[in-house]
Enzyme design. Structure first.
Site, PDB file in Angstrom:
ATOM      1  N   HIS A 167       0.846  -1.195   0.000  1.00  0.00           N
ATOM      2  CA  HIS A 167       0.000   0.000   0.000  1.00  0.00           C
ATOM      3  C   HIS A 167       0.882   1.246   0.000  1.00  0.00           C
ATOM      4  CE1 HIS A 167      -3.973  -1.841   1.737  1.00  0.00           C
ATOM      5  NE2 HIS A 167      -3.447  -2.562   0.766  1.00  0.00           N
ATOM      6  N   TYR A 172      -9.881   4.879   7.025  1.00  0.00           N
ATOM      7  CA  TYR A 172     -10.150   5.282   8.406  1.00  0.00           C
ATOM      8  C   TYR A 172     -11.304   6.280   8.376  1.00  0.00           C
ATOM      9  CZ  TYR A 172      -5.792   3.267  10.203  1.00  0.00           C
ATOM     10  OH  TYR A 172      -4.790   2.408  10.579  1.00  0.00           O
ATOM     11  N   PRO A 187      -4.876   0.287  18.858  1.00  0.00           N
ATOM     12  CA  PRO A 187      -4.595  -0.248  17.527  1.00  0.00           C
ATOM     13  C   PRO A 187      -4.815   0.733  16.388  1.00  0.00           C
ATOM     14  CG  PRO A 187      -6.705  -1.059  18.307  1.00  0.00           C
ATOM     15  CD  PRO A 187      -6.088  -0.313  19.456  1.00  0.00           C
ATOM     16  N   LYS A 190       0.397  -0.252  15.183  1.00  0.00           N
ATOM     17  CA  LYS A 190       1.800  -0.270  15.599  1.00  0.00           C
ATOM     18  C   LYS A 190       2.202  -1.436  16.492  1.00  0.00           C
ATOM     19  CE  LYS A 190       2.813   3.288  13.328  1.00  0.00           C
ATOM     20  NZ  LYS A 190       3.367   2.956  12.009  1.00  0.00           N
ATOM     21  N   TYR A 250       3.081   6.583  10.122  1.00  0.00           N
ATOM     22  CA  TYR A 250       2.343   5.404   9.690  1.00  0.00           C
ATOM     23  C   TYR A 250       3.251   4.400   8.982  1.00  0.00           C
ATOM     24  CZ  TYR A 250      -1.889   2.793   8.792  1.00  0.00           C
ATOM     25  OH  TYR A 250      -2.857   1.831   8.818  1.00  0.00           O
TER      26      TYR A 250
END
Length: 402
Positions: free
Chosen positions: A72, A200, A291, A295, A384
């Site tokens: 991704h 998200y 979560p 990570k 991220y």
């Protein structure tokens, strides 16, 4: 039994540590209280940072991941039906890989056993002693019999509920804990993902996330009350909530059979320090992050890379400086990741006790800033895809990347 490093727990942290040590010629024994079948089927996180991917490839356990994992280069933030893509690779030059934690575990187990490594399943560690001496002892039971494993060092990789952290003297560490007033209801569905990248979602009814596991499996989450009983959430109610929260014009959420679902409370937790005597904690035994930032697994990988490097220097050259600084080095990353995970959680979840909507307006301002500012989006992207894992290379203050 006798080995150099006794490892409690056959999750990603314990298995990868054993693998990294073997590459340095250091013997280890991994003790796991569950069966191999249970460990390999246990569904957990699925987002691998750039450096996590690289270390698996570079150490020879990433072949299947490269074939089956999903690369991704971005993610979507969706607010009230409007989506903004955060171009992770464009902003950072790095990427993530979606590949289930249980798949990483399968690969590591297969590799360790094929290389003659010792991984004992259904071997329940019951006590750890001698961590203030030159030889530690892990007592465990297997097949109804009691055994002892003597070792130079113990690596506690047995999670939040394991025995390793409890083996530290009470005066030697401090626990810092924050429980959130919500949890995640996570499902795995036998349906092709409705997206090519993670989504998200902020919604006034609560957070939702669309993740992926494979071209045939989708992983999705909805914010819920941590005290909910899973029976309160029949499949049709879950899909209805996901459809409501994730709705976007021109986009369709595919539905399919739900093959796994569970509710997970959300918590932030850190043990300081992460070591005492001959005992070193790694992964969830030392820290838990909410979560939202994806990570947990990656932080465990970062821990054991630092720990393996310190053990290699000790066994090869008698150096103790890297081991002495294990906690100091690891905790710098741990707290930065706690910051990011907390920030993501606060920005995307609805909180109780916000009757006049003050906090929601703050969240919307945060989201507007992140989606409208390249600098803010870059900050999110850097965290991220993963901060570089670093250790101190010598007594100088300079840092080098692993």
């Amino acid at each position: 039994m006798r080995t150099q490093v006794g490892i409690v727990g056959a999750g990603p942290a314990g298995l990868l540590l054993s693998h990294l040590l073997a590459l340095q010629g250091i013997e280890s024994v991994v003790l796991e209280n569950r069966s191999r079948e249970y460990v390999e089927a246990r569904i957990r996180a699925g987002v691998l940072e750039h450096d996590t991917v690289d270390v698996l490839i570079e150490t020879g356990v990433g072949d299947r991941m490269q074939r089956e994992g999903l690369v991704h280069e971005g993610l979507e933030l969706r607010v009230d039906g409007h989506g903004t893509r955060i171009p992770l690779t464009e902003l950072t030059g790095r990427r993530i890989m979606v590949y289930g934690q249980q798949e990483v575990v399968k690969d590591l187990i297969a590799h360790r056993l094929a290389d003659g490594g010792t991984v004992l399943f259904e071997a329940e560690a019951t006590s750890i002693s001698g961590i203030d001496s030159d030889e530690a002892v892990i007592r465990f039971t297997q097949d109804g019999e009691e055994h002892e494993l003597a070792c130079d060092v113990v690596a506690g990789c047995d999670g939040f509920h394991g025995i390793s952290r409890a083996a530290m003297p009470d005066h030697a560490y401090r626990e810092r804990v924050h429980d959130y007033p919500f949890g995640w209801l996570g499902i795995t569905a036998e349906v092709p993902p409705s997206t090519d990248e993670l989504i998200y979602t902020w919604h006034e009814r609560g957070f939702a996330l669309h993740s992926l596991r494979s071209p045939e499996l989708s992983r999705l989450y909805v914010q819920c009350d941590p005290g909910d009983d899973i029976e309160q959430w029949p499949d049709e109610a879950i899909w209805a909530e996901l459809q409501t929260r994730m709705a976007r014009a021109g986009w369709t959420l595919k539905q399919g059979p739900i093959v796994e679902k569970a509710i997970t409370p959300m918590r932030g937790f850190v043990t300081e320090p992460m070591q005492h005597g001959r005992l070193y904690l790694a992964g969830d035994a030392a820290h838990i992050v909410p979560p939202t930032g994806a990570k947990g697994l990656n932080l465990a990988v970062a821990d054991v890379r630092v720990l393996a490097d310190g053990l290699a220097a000790w066994y090869a050259d008698g150096r103790t400086d890297l081991l002495d600084r294990y906690s100091e080095t690891a905790l710098k990353r741990v707290w930065k990741v706690q910051h990011f995970s907390t920030w993501m959680t606060h920005m995307l979840h609805t909180f109780p006790n916000d009757p006049d909507g003050f906090f929601r307006r703050v969240q919307r301002a945060q989201l507007d800033y992140v989606t409208g500012s390249r600098a803010a989006a870059t900050s999110l992207a850097e965290f991220y895809v993963g901060l570089p894992t670093i250790i101190r290379s010598d007594e100088e203050p300079s840092l080098r990347e692993l």
